[in-house]
Design a protein around this motif. Structure first.
Motif, mmCIF file in Angstrom:
data_model
loop_
_atom_site.group_PDB
_atom_site.id
_atom_site.type_symbol
_atom_site.label_atom_id
_atom_site.label_comp_id
_atom_site.label_asym_id
_atom_site.label_seq_id
_atom_site.Cartn_x
_atom_site.Cartn_y
_atom_site.Cartn_z
ATOM 1 N N TYR A 115 -5.635 -11.302 -8.897
ATOM 2 C CA TYR A 115 -4.124 -11.002 -8.641
ATOM 3 C C TYR A 115 -3.066 -12.322 -8.721
ATOM 4 O O TYR A 115 -2.039 -12.016 -8.578
ATOM 5 C CB TYR A 115 -3.694 -10.296 -7.381
ATOM 6 N N ARG B 35 0.732 -1.177 -0.088
ATOM 7 C CA ARG B 35 -0.038 -0.069 0.153
ATOM 8 C C ARG B 35 0.887 1.215 0.057
ATOM 9 O O ARG B 35 0.624 2.145 -0.585
ATOM 10 C CB ARG B 35 -1.042 0.035 1.359
ATOM 11 N N GLY C 48 2.558 1.478 -3.463
ATOM 12 C CA GLY C 48 1.735 1.347 -4.587
ATOM 13 C C GLY C 48 2.095 0.238 -5.674
ATOM 14 O O GLY C 48 1.793 0.153 -6.720
ATOM 15 N N LEU D 81 1.744 -3.111 -7.494
ATOM 16 C CA LEU D 81 0.950 -4.035 -8.256
ATOM 17 C C LEU D 81 1.480 -4.963 -9.202
ATOM 18 O O LEU D 81 2.152 -4.725 -10.140
ATOM 19 C CB LEU D 81 -0.169 -2.933 -8.830
ATOM 20 N N LYS E 85 -9.814 -5.683 -1.317
ATOM 21 C CA LYS E 85 -10.849 -6.776 -1.810
ATOM 22 C C LYS E 85 -10.525 -8.043 -0.923
ATOM 23 O O LYS E 85 -9.213 -8.525 -0.754
ATOM 24 C CB LYS E 85 -10.414 -7.103 -3.151
ATOM 25 N N TYR F 284 -5.480 -4.022 -1.796
ATOM 26 C CA TYR F 284 -6.505 -3.177 -2.408
ATOM 27 C C TYR F 284 -7.732 -3.207 -1.989
ATOM 28 O O TYR F 284 -8.775 -2.760 -2.608
ATOM 29 C CB TYR F 284 -6.279 -3.286 -4.154
#
Length: 226
Positions: free
Chosen positions: A87, A34, A37, A39, A78, A76
């Motif tokens: 993911y 987090r 950032g 991903l 979820k 994120y």
């Protein structure tokens, strides 16, 4: 446990020891994702050179592709039954790099070989308090067990090796946590219902999703009096 990510390395780096899984270590990875950032997928976690996290105990934490997919999903926000699938795999395989959404750790955060020993911390333990019911307090004192619903994020990083002061109606007892697990509890029938929840059966899938969402997480631990 005061875990934090101090860098990243490659999944098969034999110069860095792997650590046992724990919820608090996983939460530290989520925090680092987090904050920066990041991903990328579970496939990247296992196959790319800078996608395995190293924590401040000097050890690497690794996951299955689906397991890391769950970590990234939670980072994120979820948390549904199948969020990990979004993911777990490299859905953009073969695309030009400029077209992919992935964000990887920068080179300055990557350990090519051993961990920088100056970044390793020796004492990561923390102290917690819990206001117990009478039954919970008696189980802790007499049986060395404590179980309660995970409602408060102050217990997010609680782990084996930490201490917990259990209180109840003016009484209190200090314990070392010797084991800890955080999970959703399902009966055998409910587990079958979850397994049957498949896209091939939309009604069963919806029922399984609703069941999963309805269950809170439980913290279960074993304790030793101090």
């Amino acid at each position: 446990m005061k875990y934090k990510v101090i860098g990243w390395t490659w999944y098969d780096n034999e110069l860095i020891e792997e650590m046992d899984h724990s919820d608090s270590a996983t939460e530290a990875v989520i925090e680092d994702i987090r904050a920066n950032g990041y991903l990328f997928s579970g496939m990247h976690h296992q196959d790319y050179p800078r996608c395995a996290p190293v924590l401040n105990n000097g050890k690497m934490l690794t996951f299955t592709q689906r397991g890391f997919g769950g970590v990234m999903a939670k980072a994120y926000g979820k948390t549904s039954r199948m969020s990990y699938a979004e993911y777990a795999f490299d859905w953009h395989f073969g695309d030009e790099d400029s077209k992919t959404p992935y964000v990887f750790p920068k080179e300055e955060r990557v350990f090519e070989g051993e961990v920088d020993k100056s970044l390793i911390e020796t004492d990561l333990s923390e102290s917690f308090e819990y206001e117990a019911t009478k039954e919970e307090y008696e189980n802790a004192v007499n049986n060395g067990t404590l179980e309660f619903i995970y409602k408060n994020e102050k217990y997010r990083f609680m782990d084996t090796g930490d201490t917990i002061l259990v209180k109840c109606q003016g009484q209190e007892c200090l314990f070392e946590i010797t084991s800890l697990a955080r999970y959703k509890k399902f009966t055998e029938d409910e587990q079958i219902e979850l397994i049957m929840g498949s896209p091939l059966n939309p009604d069963a899938e919806k029922k399984a999703d609703e069941l999963y969402e309805s269950k809170p997480e439980t913290i279960e631990m074993k304790l030793k009096k101090i």
